[in-house]
Structure formats: C-alpha cells, structure tokens
Motif scaffolding. Structure first.
Motif, mmCIF file in Angstrom:
data_model
loop_
_atom_site.group_PDB
_atom_site.id
_atom_site.type_symbol
_atom_site.label_atom_id
_atom_site.label_comp_id
_atom_site.label_asym_id
_atom_site.label_seq_id
_atom_site.Cartn_x
_atom_site.Cartn_y
_atom_site.Cartn_z
ATOM 1 N N GLN A 1 0.821 -1.208 0.000
ATOM 2 C CA GLN A 1 0.000 0.000 0.000
ATOM 3 C C GLN A 1 0.857 1.261 0.000
ATOM 4 N N VAL A 2 2.035 1.205 0.619
ATOM 5 C CA VAL A 2 2.964 2.350 0.567
ATOM 6 C C VAL A 2 3.330 2.638 -0.886
ATOM 7 N N TYR A 3 3.659 1.586 -1.650
ATOM 8 C CA TYR A 3 4.038 1.768 -3.047
ATOM 9 C C TYR A 3 2.848 2.259 -3.873
ATOM 10 N N VAL A 4 1.653 1.744 -3.561
ATOM 11 C CA VAL A 4 0.459 2.178 -4.281
ATOM 12 C C VAL A 4 0.214 3.670 -4.072
ATOM 13 N N VAL A 5 0.227 4.095 -2.807
ATOM 14 C CA VAL A 5 -0.061 5.496 -2.492
ATOM 15 C C VAL A 5 1.008 6.408 -3.079
ATOM 16 N N PHE A 6 2.273 6.028 -2.927
ATOM 17 C CA PHE A 6 3.346 6.864 -3.463
ATOM 18 C C PHE A 6 3.263 6.939 -4.986
ATOM 19 N N GLY A 7 3.000 5.796 -5.639
ATOM 20 C CA GLY A 7 2.849 5.805 -7.095
ATOM 21 C C GLY A 7 1.686 6.684 -7.536
ATOM 22 N N GLY A 8 0.593 6.646 -6.757
ATOM 23 C CA GLY A 8 -0.544 7.507 -7.068
ATOM 24 C C GLY A 8 -0.195 8.978 -6.945
ATOM 25 N N MET A 9 0.609 9.334 -5.938
ATOM 26 C CA MET A 9 1.045 10.728 -5.781
ATOM 27 C C MET A 9 1.931 11.160 -6.953
ATOM 28 N N LEU A 10 2.804 10.270 -7.376
ATOM 29 C CA LEU A 10 3.646 10.584 -8.537
ATOM 30 C C LEU A 10 2.784 10.863 -9.764
ATOM 31 N N LYS A 11 1.807 9.992 -9.989
ATOM 32 C CA LYS A 11 0.917 10.176 -11.134
ATOM 33 C C LYS A 11 0.159 11.490 -11.021
ATOM 34 N N ARG A 12 -0.265 11.829 -9.815
ATOM 35 C CA ARG A 12 -1.026 13.052 -9.588
ATOM 36 C C ARG A 12 -0.226 14.286 -9.982
ATOM 37 N N THR A 13 1.072 14.273 -9.705
ATOM 38 C CA THR A 13 1.886 15.471 -9.907
ATOM 39 C C THR A 13 2.355 15.648 -11.347
ATOM 40 N N THR A 14 1.853 14.813 -12.276
ATOM 41 C CA THR A 14 2.187 15.021 -13.688
ATOM 42 C C THR A 14 1.243 16.037 -14.337
ATOM 43 N N THR A 15 0.219 16.489 -13.596
ATOM 44 C CA THR A 15 -0.698 17.511 -14.101
ATOM 45 C C THR A 15 -0.759 18.668 -13.114
ATOM 46 N N GLU A 16 -1.041 19.868 -13.622
ATOM 47 C CA GLU A 16 -1.116 21.049 -12.758
ATOM 48 C C GLU A 16 -2.205 20.897 -11.702
ATOM 49 N N ILE A 17 -3.379 20.417 -12.127
ATOM 50 C CA ILE A 17 -4.471 20.273 -11.166
ATOM 51 C C ILE A 17 -4.130 19.224 -10.112
ATOM 52 N N GLY A 18 -3.398 18.173 -10.511
ATOM 53 C CA GLY A 18 -2.990 17.148 -9.553
ATOM 54 C C GLY A 18 -2.004 17.686 -8.534
ATOM 55 N N VAL A 19 -1.056 18.515 -8.987
ATOM 56 C CA VAL A 19 -0.090 19.130 -8.060
ATOM 57 C C VAL A 19 -0.828 19.983 -7.031
ATOM 58 N N ASP A 20 -1.751 20.798 -7.503
ATOM 59 C CA ASP A 20 -2.499 21.671 -6.592
ATOM 60 C C ASP A 20 -3.330 20.870 -5.601
#
Length: 452
Positions: free
Chosen positions: A37-56
């Motif tokens: 689950q640590v890898y899942v959550v961290f991977g999801g955060m990485l994916k989120r930060t590839t877009t401006e809205i995800g970073v915000d």
C-alpha cells in the motif's frame, strides 16, 4: 531525505505488529500488504503530480488536512486505541478517495490478492498508509518550506528509489493499475505551474466574458471666435455631413438585409465562425468520428472558402447533456449519481465499438471539458461473451469500459479523472439461495459521478 527509509522507520516492527493485530491478519501478511500500500499510495502521488491540477490538489490536501508530521510522531499511542485508529484510517480513506477517485476498491482487490489477506483488511491498510504517507510528505514540506512545485519535484526525486523498492511480482500490476508506464520509464516529469492560476481554473469558466472599459472618445470642436458665427456654421456643416453618412449606411444595411432575408441566395465568401462551433469541430475531429451506417449527414454551419465544413454545435448536444449537465452545474446535488451512456453499443462478444457510439462519447468529452473538476467512473456490463474467445462476461464488461476510457484519454481528458470497472452481467446470486429473485442481465455502460 530518502522517503522510503523514513517510511521504514515509521512503520517499524513494533508498529507493524500493532497494525496486524488491528486488522486481524498474520504479521507477515499484514507487513507485506502494508508495504504494498505504501508503493500504491506513493505511485498515485507521482501520477497526480504530472498535471497542474494534480499538483495543486495534493498540496492543498496536505495543507488543509494539517499533515505536518504530528500524526506519525504519535502513531504508536494512536494504534493502542481502537477508536483513534479507526478515525485515523477513516481520514486516510477519505483522502485517497479524492486523490485517486474511484480506485479504492480495485486497489484493495489487488493488494488483498498480492498479500493473501481479506479485502476489508486491505482497504483498512490503504486508509492507514495514506494518512502516514501524507503526514511524512507534510513534514518534509514544513521543514523545507516547500510550495506545490517543490513538493512535486521532491516526489520525482524519489522516482528511482520507488522503482527499485517495488517487488518484481507487484510492479507490473502497479504500473497497469495506476498507468505509471511513462513514470517508470523515466519519460514523465512533474507539471510546472506557469502562473498562480492553474489550467483547471482557466478552463473552468470558458464562457466568462470580461468587461472592457471603453475610453471616452475625445472630441475636437473648432474654437468660436468672439463676434463671429463662423464656428457655428462649421458645426452645422459637420452635423449635416454625419447625418448623411448615417443615413447612407442605414440604407445599405436595409437593402442587404432585404436581399438575404428570404434565404433564396447562397451565402458566399468568408463567414464568421463562433468559438463554440470551432470547439465542437475540434472535438469531433480529434475523435475521428465516423458517420453511422445509413445515417443522414448532420446539418452544417455556413461554409468558409478553402476550409473544411464545421459540424454545428447543436448536433453535439444530446440526451446525456440534458441529464448530466444540469446535475454537474448544481452544487447542492449530491455526488454519486449514475447516468447511462446512451446509444453506445459494441460488436457482439467484442470490445469493438459500433460507429454509431462515437456521438455519445464525443458528447461525454464535451461535458468533461466544460466541467474540468468532474471525476467519473465508467461501469461496464456485458452478457454476450462467447466461450470461443476465452473471455467471461466480467472480462468483457471491464474491457469495454476501458475501451471507452481510452477514447476519453485520446481526446485529452486526464487519466486521473476517469476510472473504469466491469460488473459482468450485473446479476449476483448467492449459492443455495432459492428465494433470490433473478434480475435480468445487462449490457450497457454507466457513468457514475465520483466528484463534481
């Protein structure tokens, strides 16, 4: 700071044993699931930060959730109290539902199979780990005084450590589940916010009109000399000349209006296209919409010399817009409502969309572009799987939902805004339950609104 070393310190063997006790799983299995689950959550955060809205969204979630390191500092005492542990997990589950919308259930299924634990245990661990990860990130943000771009850069600094840390048996599933192909390959990069207004904010009000201040025109009048009426005569002459010009212009407009009002003559030359018409044409061409077999050609707007004909925006609006647009525009309407995607059909037993389905998908693209904060889940149902293909109805329903999701991604809709799941025929019968009323099987695609 190596993120995963910090997580190992937080989730030490003593903490891990308390977690296993809370979810009522064997220590070894609970530990394996927690790491996953640590890898899942961290991977999801990485994916989120590839877009401006995800970073915000990620940065705001950390700030507004008061994640600053105090939760992990008191984790040991929290896990001693069942009520506090439950509240901790509930908070984490709510946050992961916003950051990875409509994916919590599928993530739980993946981790439960990977670690051989109950699905409910995997969901509980997902909530707990989400809160831990956000709190560790929040502590780093606080210590380094990072802004949103700094947080995104930090996450990508850990990309190589992340790829090396994920077990080989989990990595392919994780890449597929979170669409991490470009991140793992090192192609993706964190989104850079060019200015304070995010792209989502700019798109959110496409029809907003700006009020322009029109300067007061400066007039020049001839100076009237004392004892002479020459200035007055000059002003009278200018006024008469203006009246003649206005009258001539009015006569010209009236004659042209009379000429074309009956529609008997074809308009030629250049015509002005509205921004809405151009937008509709762009969407239609980006999806390469083929005409339905036997269908009549939709009405065209005024043609432009040397340009391709443009599809009228009225043709792009259909029953889905009539139902979904008022719902998304109503802030008081609760999220979670389900709408059936109309006129969408597949070739029997396959994932191949019928050509007539493209209009509804184009309409959904338009709706999602008009409402850039909306996040949806595509729910597929199928009852026509053929034994010769090796696909079950569950497989077919899932693949059909993903086929439509891919169409939305190809049209520029962000991956984080669309999830896809399959429900098979939609009928579940408990073995041995003779009193159950069998519902008819279904073959359709539903759109469930996860976030408005």
């Amino acid at each position: 700071m190596n993120f995963f070393n910090t997580i190992d310190e937080v989730l030490n063997p003593e903490i891990a044993s308390k977690i296993a006790l809370y979810v009522d799983e064997l220590n070894e299995k609970a530990r394996k699931a927690t790491e996953a689950q640590v890898y899942v959550v961290f991977g999801g955060m990485l994916k989120r930060t590839t877009t401006e809205i995800g970073v915000d969204q990620l940065y705001n979630k950390i700030k507004r959730g008061h994640y600053d390191g105090h939760l992990v500092a008191n984790l040991n005492s929290t896990l001693k109290d069942a009520a506090q542990t439950h509240a901790f997990i509930t908070t984490g589950n709510e946050d992961i539902s916003h950051l990875l919308p409509a994916m919590k259930s599928s993530i739980g299924n993946m981790v439960s199979r990977y670690a051989n634990i109950r699905n409910s245990s995997a969901i509980s661990l997902l909530g707990l780990v989400t809160a831990v990860v956000l709190d560790v990130l929040g502590r780093h943000v606080k210590e380094k005084n990072l802004d949103a771009d700094g947080l995104a850069a930090y996450l990508f600094d850990q990309r190589e450590a992340f790829v090396n840390a994920v077990p080989e048996e989990l990595l392919p599933q994780l890449i597929e589940k979170l669409s991490l192909h470009q991140i793992v390959a090192g192609v993706a990069a964190p989104a850079k916010r060019v200015n304070q207004v995010s792209a989502a904010t700019r798109v959110a009000s496409p029809r907003t009109t700006t009020t322009r201040t029109i300067p007061t025109p400066v007039t020049f009048e001839p100076e009237v000399e004392s004892g002479d009426n020459a200035g007055s005569l000059a002003k009278w002459g200018v006024g008469i000349l203006l009246l003649l010009v206005v009258a001539a212009g009015g006569y010209y407009i009236w004659k042209n209006t009379e000429r074309y009002s009956d529609g008997s003559e074809e308009v030629s030359g250049s015509s002005t296209l509205s921004s809405d018409t151009i937008k509709a044409d762009t969407v239609a061409r980006s999806l390469a919409v083929p005409p339905a077999p036997g269908a009549t050609t939709p009405a065209r707007s005024t043609s432009v010399a040397g340009a391709s004909p443009v599809v009228s925006t009225t043709a792009a609006r259909g029953p889905l817009s009539d139902q979904l647009t008022p719902y998304l525009s109503n802030p008081t309407a609760p999220k979670g409502r389900v709408f059936t995607l109309p006129a969408v059909a597949f070739q029997p037993g396959t994932m191949d969309l019928a050509p007539s389905s493209q209009a509804a998908i184009t309409e959904l693209v338009n709706i999602l572009r008009t409402h850039p904060n909306a996040q949806i889940q595509l729910v597929g149902y199928a009852n026509d799987a053929s034994s010769g293909t090796g696909l079950t109805n569950m497989d077919l329903s899932r693949k059909r939902a993903y086929a439509i999701k891919q169409q939305l991604l190809n049209a520029g809709i962000d991956n984080n805004r669309v999830d896809a799941v399959g429900k098979g025929t939609g009928v579940t019968i408990t073995p041995g339950d003779s009193t159950a009323v069998r519902r008819p099987t279904m073959r359709k695609i539903d759109v469930r609104v996860v976030l408005k």
